[in-house]
Scaffold this motif. Structure first.
Motif, PDB file in Angstrom:
ATOM      1  N   ALA A  32       0.829  -1.206   0.000  1.00 16.39           N
ATOM      2  CA  ALA A  32       0.000   0.000   0.000  1.00 16.39           C
ATOM      3  C   ALA A  32       0.865   1.258   0.000  1.00 16.39           C
ATOM      4  O   ALA A  32       0.557   2.253  -0.684  1.00 16.39           O
ATOM      5  CB  ALA A  32      -0.928  -0.016   1.216  1.00 16.39           C
ATOM      6  N   THR A  56      -1.152   5.630   5.921  1.00 20.02           N
ATOM      7  CA  THR A  56      -1.462   4.423   5.141  1.00 20.02           C
ATOM      8  C   THR A  56      -1.004   3.175   5.885  1.00 20.02           C
ATOM      9  O   THR A  56      -1.722   2.156   5.928  1.00 20.02           O
ATOM     10  CB  THR A  56      -0.783   4.496   3.765  1.00 20.02           C
ATOM     11  OG1 THR A  56      -1.252   5.640   3.065  1.00 20.02           O
ATOM     12  CG2 THR A  56      -1.072   3.243   2.947  1.00 20.02           C
ATOM     13  N   THR A  60      -3.798   0.286   7.023  1.00 18.86           N
ATOM     14  CA  THR A  60      -3.675  -1.069   6.466  1.00 18.86           C
ATOM     15  C   THR A  60      -3.253  -2.079   7.531  1.00 18.86           C
ATOM     16  O   THR A  60      -3.748  -3.212   7.540  1.00 18.86           O
ATOM     17  CB  THR A  60      -2.657  -1.078   5.312  1.00 18.86           C
ATOM     18  OG1 THR A  60      -1.423  -0.499   5.765  1.00 18.86           O
ATOM     19  CG2 THR A  60      -3.174  -0.300   4.124  1.00 18.86           C
ATOM     20  N   ILE A  73      -7.699  -0.927  -1.613  1.00 22.57           N
ATOM     21  CA  ILE A  73      -6.983   0.326  -1.396  1.00 22.57           C
ATOM     22  C   ILE A  73      -7.292   1.255  -2.573  1.00 22.57           C
ATOM     23  O   ILE A  73      -7.064   0.888  -3.739  1.00 22.57           O
ATOM     24  CB  ILE A  73      -5.466   0.104  -1.303  1.00 22.57           C
ATOM     25  CG1 ILE A  73      -5.146  -1.066  -0.356  1.00 22.57           C
ATOM     26  CG2 ILE A  73      -4.767   1.376  -0.851  1.00 22.57           C
ATOM     27  CD1 ILE A  73      -5.535  -0.833   1.068  1.00 22.57           C
TER      28      ILE A  73
END
Length: 687
Positions: A32, A56, A60, A73
């Protein structure tokens, strides 16, 4: 509190959108981040990189840990900023998240109490919230460019300044937070934890303005609490320290300690650092436990192999303390139970040999509080019993196949008590030791029975006859717990002569011994009744054939008596047996006799008779196939080598000839005999 959908994006060619579905895998946060980094590069929004990667990672990682489903995502960038949405597909209730302005200390503290992940999102994001879908939920955040964030907006949508633009003191930067989150141990270091802990402690201490800090860890190895990492100065007396326990499993225990002034970020960041450190400490604990268990398994395998190789009772009991000390305790004592139920010290060992006499004295003491009393209790109850006093430790019973054999007493380590793994290993050692002792006892009993049975099949002594020399040598097979089928005998005949018998029954064990005893007794009975030797062999063959069982026997019978002058007349009958060697007194050796049929195979047999005259000094050498089939690799000792070995012995007495041939056959190979070796020498000793 309310749920809020992600913000609408302005259409246009300046937009950059990426969507990808990733598995619930530990590599997902890195994937990601790579996606976000590429979008920011395309949109030329490099100033948002630190905050975007940090948030991020948080979203995640939380989704992977808690939802455990695939993740969608979505990354959208426009000239004004960046929006990232992480959607999972977990079912169940969804906690509502606060959306809007988060720029007061009280609000940040409230969010911090709900989790450090939300604290980071709330701290760095311009806006964030949740999106509800029939199949799951999504969490999004928006980062606006710093130059646009200065434009006044309505209160409900006014963004928080990014870390790069913050100037208020005490607020951690996004770069520092990102470094804190991504700090990991060196995978190539021999012991990466001290350096990792020091780096983590330094970062969090600098972020919260701590004057000092320390990480303490107790691995439960008897060394106590040790300083794993230190920062700054020692805490001053009276300072109120910030202490966060490390979330590790037993036997590990520890804490992170900071000499820091109270703030909205101090405790959450300290807890975050402690949890990151705890994760790697837990990995270290599991790795060490796995290595230790592997070492214990190797130790138990080696101990089992050593114990299995020893079939001697005394040697087995002496070996047990040597296996235990010093790896599993300072001292060890093995007590066995005698036939009256009393404990007897069989073997003992101490890591310090100078203390061994004291250990023996303590083990011999009697009384209600003595070690002897505790050992009797352990043996009687078949349970583990603690030992107190100068020789502290514990005792476990030795049990094999339901029989109580005694106790295994082990002294505690010099610096710490036994942990559960060591206790389990010692109990396992006691079980294996009990079986080894019982197996050694069973083997000793089998060996005693075999030796007794074998001795009963051989004459205790050979007769002393004027003018005739008799000598015999017998070597059982390498397994002295098995009864062999080779035998010899010298029997008086009614007519004044002597009958020499050498035989070999096929096979080994009790069945072979039974046939050997039958053959020996039938011969004695029949020749005692005056039956001629051909008839004796015929009736013996009938008996073995009728008995069945697949056992057969080879025999050499030689009736010897006075002849003309000083010579001896020998009437030789061979029933499938190897021909004897005639050793001339003046030198030279050769085989005599004619082979016949082995007994117990056919209804009718042929046993040719050979008449031999033994002059003074001549000798007849009888033997079994254990001599000629003695093996060295693929090479056999053989009959030719036997004849060559006998030739130089001309003129020696029967005792010397038998002993020399036995030694020659044994020395032919380094391996123990695979078959019984029997040599009988008949010599004319007339002067």
């Amino acid at each position: 509190m309310s749920a809020e959908a992600g913000p609408a994006m302005n259409g246009g060619s300046d937009e950059h959108v990426r969507r990808v579905r990733l598995p619930a895998d530990r590599r997902t946060p890195a994937a990601a981040r790579a996606l976000v980094r590429s979008v920011l590069a395309e949109a030329d929004l490099h100033e948002l990189l630190n905050e975007a990667l940090l948030l991020t990672t948080e979203l995640t990682t939380n989704a992977v840990e808690h939802a455990r489903t695939e993740l969608d995502i979505e990354v959208e960038a426009d000239p004004a900023g960046l929006t990232v949405t992480v959607t999972d597909f977990a079912s169940g209730p969804v906690d509502e998240l606060m959306v809007g302005v988060r720029n007061t200390t009280s609000e940040i503290t409230e969010v911090a109490e709900r989790g450090r992940g939300l604290l980071l999102v709330d701290h760095f994001a311009s806006r964030w919230g949740t999106t509800y879908l029939p199949t799951g939920k999504g969490v999004w955040f928006r980062l606006d460019r710093p130059d646009l964030a200065a434009t006044p907006r309505p209160a409900e949508t006014r963004p928080v300044l990014s870390a790069a633009a913050r100037t208020d003191g005490g607020t951690p930067s996004a770069a520092a937070m990102s470094e804190l989150m991504q700090t990991t141990p060196d995978p190539y270091a021999d012991d990466p934890l001290p350096e990792f802990a020091a780096g983590l402690l330094t970062r969090v201490a600098e972020m919260v303005g701590a004057a000092g800090g320390v990480v303490r860890l107790d691995r439960g190895d008897g060394q106590g609490s040790q300083v794993l990492a230190r920062y700054g100065r020692q805490p001053r007396e009276g300072n109120e320290l910030l202490r966060v326990p490390l979330a590790v499993h037993r036997p590990y225990a520890g804490e992170l300690e900071l000499d820091a002034a109270p703030s909205a970020y101090a405790r959450p960041l300290a807890v975050l650092a402690a949890e990151r450190l705890s994760l790697h400490l837990e990995n270290d604990r599991l790795r060490r436990a796995d290595v230790r268990r592997s070492a214990w398994l190797t130790f138990l395998a080696e101990a089992s192999e050593l114990l299995a190789q020893s079939l001697d009772v005394e040697l087995t009991m002496a070996l047990i303390p040597q296996l235990v000390v010093p790896r599993l305790g300072q001292w060890c004592a093995v007590h066995t139970t005698d036939e009256w139920g009393r404990l007897r010290l069989a073997a003992a060992s101490h890591a310090d040999e100078a203390v061994l006499p004291q250990l023996h004295r303590v083990l011999q003491e009697t009384g209600p509080d003595s070690i002897q009393a505790r050992l009797r209790e352990s043996s009687r109850s078949a349970t583990q019993v603690p030992l107190s006093g100068p020789m502290e430790g514990f005792a476990v019973p030795l049990i094999a196949r339901g029989q109580r054999l005694g106790t295994l007493a082990v002294g505690r380590h010099q610096r710490h008590r036994h942990d559960p793994d060591e206790v389990s290993v010692l109990e396992d050692v006691a079980r294996r030791a009990g079986l080894a002792i019982e197996n050694a006892r069973i083997h000793a009993e089998r060996r005693r029975v075999a030796q007794t049975l074998q001795q009963s099949l051989l004459p205790p002594v050979l007769p002393v006859v004027e003018g005739i020399g008799f000598a015999a040598e017998y070597v059982p097979t390498g397994d002295d717990a098995e009864v062999g089928g080779d035998f010899y005998d010298v029997v008086p005949l009614p007519d004044g002569r002597w009958l020499v018998v050498v035989g070999d029954v096929s096979g080994k064990g009790v069945q072979a011994a039974a046939v050997t005893g039958l053959v020996r007794d039938v011969i004695r009975v029949l020749v005692g009744d005056g039956k001629p030797l051909p008839e004796v062999l015929g009736r013996l063959n009938e008996t073995l054939v009728e008995r069945g069982g697949g056992r057969y026997c080879t025999l050499a019978l030689a009736a010897v008596g006075p002849g003309d002058g000083d010579q001896l007349d020998v009437s030789l009958h061979l029933a499938g047996h190897d021909r004897p060697v005639l050793l001339h007194g003046g030198g030279g050796a050769g085989f005599v006799g004619t082979g016949g049929t082995a007994l117990g195979l056919l209804d009718s047999i042929a046993t040719p008779t050979a008449e031999i005259a033994l002059k003074p000094g001549d000798a007849l050498i009888f033997y079994t196939d254990g001599v000629t089939e003695r093996r060295r690799g693929r090479e056999l000792f053989g009959t030719d080598r036997l004849r060559e070995a006998a030739a130089p012995l001309a003129g020696y007495s029967a005792d010397v000839v038998a002993a020399r041939l036995r030694a020659t056959a044994i020395a032919f190979s380094v391996e123990p005999p695979r078959d019984d070796i029997a040599v009988l020498v008949l010599r004319n000793d007339a002067l």
